[in-house]
Write a protein that holds these residues in place. Structure first.
Motif, PDB file in Angstrom:
ATOM      1  N   LEU A 195       0.826  -1.201   0.000  1.00  0.00           N
ATOM      2  CA  LEU A 195       0.000   0.000   0.000  1.00  0.00           C
ATOM      3  C   LEU A 195       0.861   1.252   0.000  1.00  0.00           C
ATOM      4  O   LEU A 195       0.599   2.206  -0.746  1.00  0.00           O
ATOM      5  N   VAL A 196       1.922   1.253   0.800  1.00  0.00           N
ATOM      6  CA  VAL A 196       2.811   2.423   0.855  1.00  0.00           C
ATOM      7  C   VAL A 196       3.571   2.565  -0.459  1.00  0.00           C
ATOM      8  O   VAL A 196       3.748   3.680  -0.976  1.00  0.00           O
ATOM      9  N   ILE A 197       4.042   1.444  -1.015  1.00  0.00           N
ATOM     10  CA  ILE A 197       4.725   1.485  -2.311  1.00  0.00           C
ATOM     11  C   ILE A 197       3.799   2.075  -3.367  1.00  0.00           C
ATOM     12  O   ILE A 197       4.206   2.902  -4.191  1.00  0.00           O
ATOM     13  N   ALA A 198       2.532   1.665  -3.365  1.00  0.00           N
ATOM     14  CA  ALA A 198       1.571   2.173  -4.347  1.00  0.00           C
ATOM     15  C   ALA A 198       1.337   3.669  -4.158  1.00  0.00           C
ATOM     16  O   ALA A 198       1.226   4.415  -5.147  1.00  0.00           O
ATOM     17  N   ALA A 213       4.338  -9.326   1.463  1.00  0.00           N
ATOM     18  CA  ALA A 213       2.989  -9.079   1.979  1.00  0.00           C
ATOM     19  C   ALA A 213       1.911  -9.560   1.021  1.00  0.00           C
ATOM     20  O   ALA A 213       0.811  -9.916   1.437  1.00  0.00           O
ATOM     21  N   MET A 214       2.224  -9.579  -0.287  1.00  0.00           N
ATOM     22  CA  MET A 214       1.268  -9.967  -1.317  1.00  0.00           C
ATOM     23  C   MET A 214       1.997 -10.703  -2.429  1.00  0.00           C
ATOM     24  O   MET A 214       3.223 -10.568  -2.560  1.00  0.00           O
ATOM     25  N   PRO A 215       1.278 -11.487  -3.260  1.00  0.00           N
ATOM     26  CA  PRO A 215       1.913 -12.051  -4.457  1.00  0.00           C
ATOM     27  C   PRO A 215       2.474 -10.936  -5.329  1.00  0.00           C
ATOM     28  O   PRO A 215       1.856  -9.875  -5.464  1.00  0.00           O
ATOM     29  N   LYS A 216       3.628 -11.188  -5.928  1.00  0.00           N
ATOM     30  CA  LYS A 216       4.309 -10.114  -6.659  1.00  0.00           C
ATOM     31  C   LYS A 216       3.487  -9.584  -7.828  1.00  0.00           C
ATOM     32  O   LYS A 216       3.540  -8.388  -8.137  1.00  0.00           O
ATOM     33  N   GLY A 217       2.704 -10.464  -8.473  1.00  0.00           N
ATOM     34  CA  GLY A 217       1.899 -10.005  -9.598  1.00  0.00           C
ATOM     35  C   GLY A 217       0.868  -8.980  -9.175  1.00  0.00           C
ATOM     36  O   GLY A 217       0.694  -7.947  -9.830  1.00  0.00           O
ATOM     37  N   LEU A 218       0.202  -9.254  -8.073  1.00  0.00           N
ATOM     38  CA  LEU A 218      -0.783  -8.306  -7.568  1.00  0.00           C
ATOM     39  C   LEU A 218      -0.125  -7.031  -7.085  1.00  0.00           C
ATOM     40  O   LEU A 218      -0.668  -5.937  -7.238  1.00  0.00           O
ATOM     41  N   ALA A 219       1.071  -7.160  -6.494  1.00  0.00           N
ATOM     42  CA  ALA A 219       1.780  -5.976  -6.002  1.00  0.00           C
ATOM     43  C   ALA A 219       2.221  -5.076  -7.152  1.00  0.00           C
ATOM     44  O   ALA A 219       2.064  -3.854  -7.100  1.00  0.00           O
ATOM     45  N   VAL A 220       2.764  -5.679  -8.225  1.00  0.00           N
ATOM     46  CA  VAL A 220       3.178  -4.902  -9.390  1.00  0.00           C
ATOM     47  C   VAL A 220       1.965  -4.264 -10.059  1.00  0.00           C
ATOM     48  O   VAL A 220       2.016  -3.108 -10.497  1.00  0.00           O
ATOM     49  N   ALA A 221       0.857  -4.993 -10.138  1.00  0.00           N
ATOM     50  CA  ALA A 221      -0.357  -4.422 -10.717  1.00  0.00           C
ATOM     51  C   ALA A 221      -0.869  -3.255  -9.885  1.00  0.00           C
ATOM     52  O   ALA A 221      -1.314  -2.238 -10.430  1.00  0.00           O
ATOM     53  N   ALA A 222      -0.799  -3.394  -8.546  1.00  0.00           N
ATOM     54  CA  ALA A 222      -1.238  -2.306  -7.668  1.00  0.00           C
ATOM     55  C   ALA A 222      -0.374  -1.073  -7.868  1.00  0.00           C
ATOM     56  O   ALA A 222      -0.875   0.063  -7.930  1.00  0.00           O
ATOM     57  N   LEU A 223       0.934  -1.266  -7.967  1.00  0.00           N
ATOM     58  CA  LEU A 223       1.856  -0.148  -8.184  1.00  0.00           C
ATOM     59  C   LEU A 223       1.552   0.540  -9.513  1.00  0.00           C
ATOM     60  O   LEU A 223       1.452   1.768  -9.591  1.00  0.00           O
ATOM     61  N   THR A 224       1.420  -0.259 -10.562  1.00  0.00           N
ATOM     62  CA  THR A 224       1.196   0.306 -11.895  1.00  0.00           C
ATOM     63  C   THR A 224      -0.142   1.025 -11.969  1.00  0.00           C
ATOM     64  O   THR A 224      -0.241   2.119 -12.548  1.00  0.00           O
ATOM     65  N   THR A 225      -1.167   0.426 -11.375  1.00  0.00           N
ATOM     66  CA  THR A 225      -2.484   1.058 -11.377  1.00  0.00           C
ATOM     67  C   THR A 225      -2.462   2.381 -10.624  1.00  0.00           C
ATOM     68  O   THR A 225      -3.015   3.390 -11.090  1.00  0.00           O
ATOM     69  N   ALA A 226      -1.820   2.385  -9.448  1.00  0.00           N
ATOM     70  CA  ALA A 226      -1.715   3.618  -8.666  1.00  0.00           C
ATOM     71  C   ALA A 226      -0.933   4.678  -9.426  1.00  0.00           C
ATOM     72  O   ALA A 226      -1.268   5.866  -9.394  1.00  0.00           O
ATOM     73  N   GLY A 227       0.123   4.249 -10.123  1.00  0.00           N
ATOM     74  CA  GLY A 227       0.919   5.192 -10.892  1.00  0.00           C
ATOM     75  C   GLY A 227       0.118   5.854 -12.001  1.00  0.00           C
ATOM     76  O   GLY A 227       0.161   7.072 -12.180  1.00  0.00           O
ATOM     77  N   TYR A 228      -0.615   5.043 -12.762  1.00  0.00           N
ATOM     78  CA  TYR A 228      -1.435   5.594 -13.840  1.00  0.00           C
ATOM     79  C   TYR A 228      -2.522   6.511 -13.286  1.00  0.00           C
ATOM     80  O   TYR A 228      -2.836   7.556 -13.876  1.00  0.00           O
ATOM     81  N   ALA A 229      -3.109   6.107 -12.148  1.00  0.00           N
ATOM     82  CA  ALA A 229      -4.132   6.958 -11.533  1.00  0.00           C
ATOM     83  C   ALA A 229      -3.535   8.298 -11.126  1.00  0.00           C
ATOM     84  O   ALA A 229      -4.152   9.352 -11.297  1.00  0.00           O
TER      85      ALA A 229
END
Length: 381
Positions: free
Chosen positions: A204-207, A320-336
């Protein structure tokens, strides 16, 4: 074939994927004025239509992460890259706002899928290499962007029709993907993953830090020229020089970033990069003369360059989470963040002025060095 040879091939495939992604999205930029005129859109309506590109990316990213976990990055890179290549010519010929919006949404979905898949592949290639590679990969995205916008602009400037220009560009894009695919690793996950999961813990903090970084970059892209001109630092004709210097500095710093991270570690580079970018942004807002303001853009680019690559590395190695979901969360937050940043600055500038609105970016950017220790605690060097 030796393990070292396979790794070299995998590195090459990742670099080609990043170039392809940067190339594909940048090919659209020179087409925007043509699409606006062809669809008879005003500035306000065109702005709303352009949001659909980001919306398509955000919707597709969680699905792309799930598909990568089940089938590996390879088919998602293929579908994302070919999707960009197929839709790009459509963007040069559609003549109604609805058709343009649908095409941009699909274009964004293809871009988002490719973005997640190539970053997941990059995380695995870097892990096997046992040395930092992420900054160099992201630098090649910028190089692809320069090439994409340059190629289409060169064709258009010679009087070649947008449709013909995009067809040639699509052929180049597909060629990059075709060369990359056979060299990619099989990085499917053994455990099934949910389609979507709310970021938690360090993810969450990374995102959040990713959203801030992308937000600042998006705001600089759309508003920095107006800030320079409004502060009477440069003429209207030279308003884009600041962002150009920012982009050049960012690309240069990313090429050097891997060796810097290898020497000093994620935490120090993330903290110092945030501080340097923060000082650069303050220098821009306090600049009494043009050269100080322009040099400040260089500092922002040098400092911000390696923040996002480090965040992708951290998302791929946290527990804390599977890496795929973590990378998707980061990318989604970045685009947002990149989508909302320009709008937020525009809203604030109406009430407090553009110069004061940029101090809002300073406050947000200060969170990067403040959060650096927390996001790297599980990856202490």
């Amino acid at each position: 074939m030796t393990e070292g040879s396979n790794l070299s091939r995998a590195k090459l495939s990742t670099r080609l994927a990043f170039i392809a992604a940067g190339f594909g999205v940048a090919c659209w930029a020179p087409l925007v004025p043509f699409a606006k005129t062809r669809c008879h859109l005003g500035d306000d309506t065109m702005g709303l239509v352009l949001l659909l590109l980001g919306a398509g990316s955000i919707v597709a990213m969680p699905l792309a992460a799930n598909l990568c976990a089940r089938f590996s990055s390879k088919p998602v890179v293929l579908s994302g890259g070919v999707g960009l290549a197929l839709i790009l010519p459509l963007l040069s010929i559609v003549s109604s706002p609805i058709a343009l919006g649908v095409a941009l949404f699909a274009f964004g979905a293809s871009l988002g899928s490719l973005d997640v898949a190539m970053n997941l592949h990059a995380v695995d290639v870097e892990r096997i290499s046992e040395k930092p590679l992420m900054s160099g990969f992201h630098a090649l995205f910028s190089i692809g962007g320069f090439l994409g916008s340059g190629v289409v602009t060169a064709f258009l400037s010679r009087g070649i029709a947008p449709s013909s220009s995009t067809i040639f560009s699509s052929i180049l894009l597909v060629s990059l993907i075709v060369v990359a695919l056979p060299r990619m690793l099989s990085n499917r996950e053994r455990e099934k993953q949910p389609l979507f999961a709310i970021p938690r813990g360090v993810v969450l903090v990374i995102a959040i830090v990713a959203a801030i970084s992308f937000l600042v970059e998006g705001a600089l892209l759309d508003w920095s020229a107006l800030l320079l001109v409004g502060e009477h630092l440069v003429s209207t004709a030279h308003g884009g020089v600041g962002y150009m210097l920012f982009s050049i500095a960012m690309t240069f710093s990313r090429f050097a970033g891997d060796s810097i991270v290898a020497r000093f570690g994620n935490r120090i580079v993330l903290t110092s990069g945030g501080v340097i970018a923060l000082l650069g942004l303050c220098g821009l807002l306090l600049a009494p003369v043009a050269w100080i303001g322009l040099v400040s853009f260089v500092f922002v680019g040098l400092g911000a360059a390696n923040i996002v690559p480090i965040l992708f590395r951290l998302a791929g190695t946290q527990h804390a989470m599977p890496k795929g979901l973590a990378v998707a969360a980061l990318t989604t937050a970045g685009y947002a963040g990149m989508l909302t940043g320009p709008a937020a600055i525009g809203f604030l500038s109406k009430g407090i002025g553009l110069h004061n609105a940029f101090w809002f970016l300073v406050a947000l950017l200060a969170c990067v060095p403040l959060f650096a220790k927390y996001v790297t605690v599980e990856n202490a060097d």
